[in-house]
Design a protein around this motif. Structure first.
Motif, short mmCIF file in Angstrom:
data_model
loop_
_atom_site.label_atom_id
_atom_site.label_comp_id
_atom_site.label_asym_id
_atom_site.label_seq_id
_atom_site.Cartn_x
_atom_site.Cartn_y
_atom_site.Cartn_z
N ILE A 92 0.85 -1.20 0.00
CA ILE A 92 0.00 0.00 0.00
C ILE A 92 0.88 1.24 0.00
CG2 ILE A 92 -1.73 1.30 1.33
CD1 ILE A 92 -2.78 -1.29 0.07
N ILE A 93 2.02 1.14 0.66
CA ILE A 93 2.92 2.27 0.86
C ILE A 93 4.35 1.82 0.57
CG2 ILE A 93 2.85 1.68 3.32
CD1 ILE A 93 3.73 5.15 2.00
N ASN A 94 5.15 2.69 0.00
CA ASN A 94 6.57 2.43 -0.20
C ASN A 94 7.33 3.01 0.98
OD1 ASN A 94 9.21 2.17 -0.99
ND2 ASN A 94 9.06 3.58 -2.72
N ARG A 95 7.80 2.15 1.87
CA ARG A 95 8.45 2.65 3.09
C ARG A 95 9.82 3.26 2.83
NH1 ARG A 95 8.96 -3.04 6.33
NH2 ARG A 95 10.38 -4.17 4.96
N GLU A 96 10.35 3.10 1.61
CA GLU A 96 11.65 3.69 1.29
C GLU A 96 11.51 5.15 0.83
OE1 GLU A 96 14.33 1.99 1.95
OE2 GLU A 96 13.15 0.23 2.49
N CYS A 97 10.29 5.59 0.60
CA CYS A 97 10.05 6.92 0.03
C CYS A 97 9.87 7.95 1.14
CB CYS A 97 8.80 6.85 -0.85
SG CYS A 97 8.65 8.20 -2.03
N ASP A 98 10.70 8.99 1.16
CA ASP A 98 10.61 10.02 2.20
C ASP A 98 9.61 11.10 1.79
OD1 ASP A 98 11.90 11.55 0.29
OD2 ASP A 98 13.79 11.70 1.39
N TYR A 99 9.63 12.22 2.52
CA TYR A 99 8.64 13.27 2.27
C TYR A 99 8.73 13.84 0.86
CZ TYR A 99 5.74 17.38 2.83
OH TYR A 99 4.75 18.32 2.67
N VAL A 100 9.93 14.22 0.46
CA VAL A 100 10.12 14.85 -0.86
C VAL A 100 9.74 13.87 -1.96
CG1 VAL A 100 11.81 15.85 -2.44
CG2 VAL A 100 11.91 16.41 0.00
N CYS A 101 10.18 12.64 -1.82
CA CYS A 101 9.88 11.59 -2.79
C CYS A 101 8.37 11.38 -2.90
CB CYS A 101 10.58 10.30 -2.35
SG CYS A 101 9.97 8.81 -3.13
N SER A 102 7.70 11.27 -1.77
CA SER A 102 6.26 10.99 -1.78
C SER A 102 5.47 12.13 -2.40
CB SER A 102 5.77 10.74 -0.35
OG SER A 102 4.38 10.56 -0.32
N GLN A 103 5.79 13.36 -2.01
CA GLN A 103 5.04 14.49 -2.57
C GLN A 103 5.28 14.60 -4.07
OE1 GLN A 103 4.49 18.11 -0.29
NE2 GLN A 103 5.08 19.36 -2.04
N GLY A 104 6.52 14.39 -4.49
CA GLY A 104 6.83 14.46 -5.91
C GLY A 104 6.11 13.38 -6.71
N ASP A 105 6.08 12.17 -6.17
CA ASP A 105 5.40 11.07 -6.86
C ASP A 105 3.89 11.32 -6.96
OD1 ASP A 105 7.74 9.73 -7.24
OD2 ASP A 105 7.39 8.17 -5.75
N PHE A 106 3.32 11.90 -5.92
CA PHE A 106 1.89 12.19 -5.95
C PHE A 106 1.57 13.22 -7.03
CE2 PHE A 106 -1.81 14.65 -4.25
CZ PHE A 106 -2.77 13.66 -4.45
N ILE A 107 2.36 14.27 -7.10
CA ILE A 107 2.15 15.32 -8.10
C ILE A 107 2.29 14.75 -9.51
CG2 ILE A 107 3.15 17.44 -9.06
CD1 ILE A 107 3.81 18.27 -6.16
N GLU A 108 3.21 13.80 -9.69
CA GLU A 108 3.45 13.22 -11.01
C GLU A 108 2.47 12.12 -11.38
OE1 GLU A 108 7.51 11.97 -11.19
OE2 GLU A 108 8.26 13.93 -10.52
N GLY A 109 1.51 11.82 -10.48
CA GLY A 109 0.51 10.80 -10.79
C GLY A 109 0.98 9.38 -10.54
N LYS A 110 2.04 9.22 -9.75
CA LYS A 110 2.55 7.88 -9.42
C LYS A 110 1.91 7.32 -8.16
CE LYS A 110 7.05 8.85 -11.53
NZ LYS A 110 8.51 9.00 -11.28
N GLU A 111 1.09 8.13 -7.49
CA GLU A 111 0.34 7.70 -6.31
C GLU A 111 -1.11 8.12 -6.50
OE1 GLU A 111 4.06 8.63 -3.23
OE2 GLU A 111 2.23 9.83 -3.17
#
Length: 395
Positions: free
Chosen positions: A216-235
């Motif tokens: 459900i979640i990628n535990r290796e992804c930090d704050y910057v990574c997660s926000q960037g992935d969400f904006i790019e449509g990867k989440e």
């Protein structure tokens, strides 16, 4: 000739003292809030009415605490800081000065004022409130946001088959773990005591890990990574704070959706909420002139006009009782969700015990990720917290 020399000396002295006055009319402000526009708005409006240079220094949220503690120990503290209210539990170590009560506006809400109050003194002035987590989703990927973790888990394969992560958040940051702990009826501070070694903590740790095991979640992804992935449509979904709303809205526009955090086993998750405070490091050692400027700025940011501007420009919630009621009554769409999630949040304690609990949970969780059992992790967290509490009390 003598008259010319005398005139030159007079002009030189006038210029020298004018430069000295201008040089003194400077303030340094450190802050950690993600929304730059919030801080810049305060400074811009203040400088419209005052010929004062305010130097801004932004730190990442996880680094500003260490920077202030280092500055207090070795020198180099700023004149002003704006940081989360739980920091004031470390007011002695940070060399914060207490706030005179007559600096505080009578319009400040009691809830907001309590976040600044520790050991019978106010250690900051509330500027905004909220600072709580909520659920964001991508309208391109989600037609109707799911309301429960059970539904999200059941639908995970739809996203994974498209190489899209179901939900993203800063997995290793314990601030994001707290809503899960709350759903199991746990809380890090109970009856004024640090309470980490509990059955509720064990259940929450196991469920938290279960979500990562279920992809459900990628535990290796930090704050910057997660926000960037969400904006790019990867989440498809993202758990993030109200502080990120403006950045996400600017990046995603109408594709951004906002919802309440999902329920867990029928239980409403309660994120922590707090205020961002204006605090005064080393205020007592400043010159009289600088103290006047600091007081002027502290009172200025509490004005109703300024509080109104902050909300209108950033959607960060005001600390004025009057304005909070007014904006809540008018709220619709995203604004209504922002208010509802704030109302479902639970205030974060501002005591030093909360600061200790954060550290203990972070250290313990690393052990948990390395393979320690949930039961042993909870026990270890409590042990670390008690040791740190005793160590600080000996000083």
């Amino acid at each position: 000739m003598l008259r010319s020399i005398t005139l030159f000396l007079v002009m030189f002295l006038v210029m020298f003292f004018s430069f000295t006055v201008n040089a003194e009319e400077k303030l340094t402000l450190w802050y950690s809030h993600q929304d730059n526009s919030f801080i810049e708005l305060l400074v811009k409006e203040f400088q419209k009415e005052n010929n004062i240079n305010i130097s801004l220094v932004q730190f990442e949220p996880e680094k500003i605490k260490a920077e202030i503690l280092l500055g207090a120990q070795y020198g180099g503290l700023p004149d002003l800081v704006i940081f989360p209210s739980d920091f004031i539990g470390l007011h002695r170590l940070m060399k914060l000065s207490s706030i005179p009560k007559n600096w505080l506006s009578p319009e400040l809400s009691k809830k907001a004022m309590l976040t600044a109050y520790v050991n019978d003194k106010y250690w900051g002035i509330p500027v905004i409130q909220g600072n709580n987590l909520l659920l964001y989703y991508n309208n391109k990927l989600v037609s109707q946001p799911l309301r429960t973790w059970k539904e999200i888990i059941a639908s995970k394969q739809i996203w994974l088959d498209k190489n899209i992560l179901p939900v993203g958040w800063n997995y290793l940051d314990m601030y994001y773990f707290i809503p899960f702990l709350s759903a199991f009826n746990g809380w890090p501070i109970s009856d004024g005591k640090i309470s980490l070694n509990t059955p509720e903590m064990v259940k929450a740790l196991k469920y938290y890990r279960y979500l990562s095991e279920q992809k459900i979640i990628n535990r290796e992804c930090d704050y910057v990574c997660s926000q960037g992935d969400f904006i790019e449509g990867k989440e498809a979904y993202a758990i993030n704070g109200d502080w990120a709303y403006q950045d996400l809205k600017k990046s995603m526009g109408d594709d951004l959706g906002v919802a309440l955090l999902p329920t867990l086993n029928g239980k409403q998750m309660q994120p922590m909420s707090s205020t961002f405070l204006l605090s005064l490091p080393n205020y007592k050692n400043h010159s009289v002139d600088k103290k006047v400027l600091i007081e002027k700025f502290a009172k200025f940011i509490q004005q109703e006009r300024i509080q109104h501007l902050i909300y209108e420009d950033t959607r960060l919630l005001p600390v004025s009782t009057k304005l909070l009621k007014e904006f809540r009554h008018q709220a619709s769409g995203d604004d209504e969700i922002l208010f509802k999630q704030f109302e479902l949040s639970k205030p974060m304690p501002s005591t030093i015990k909360m600061s200790i609990a954060w550290q203990a949970m972070a250290i313990g969780f690393k052990r948990y990720e390395d393979g320690l059992s949930a039961e042993k992790t909870a026990e270890f967290m409590q042990k670390i917290a008690i040791q740190q509490w005793h160590r600080l009390n000996k000083k």
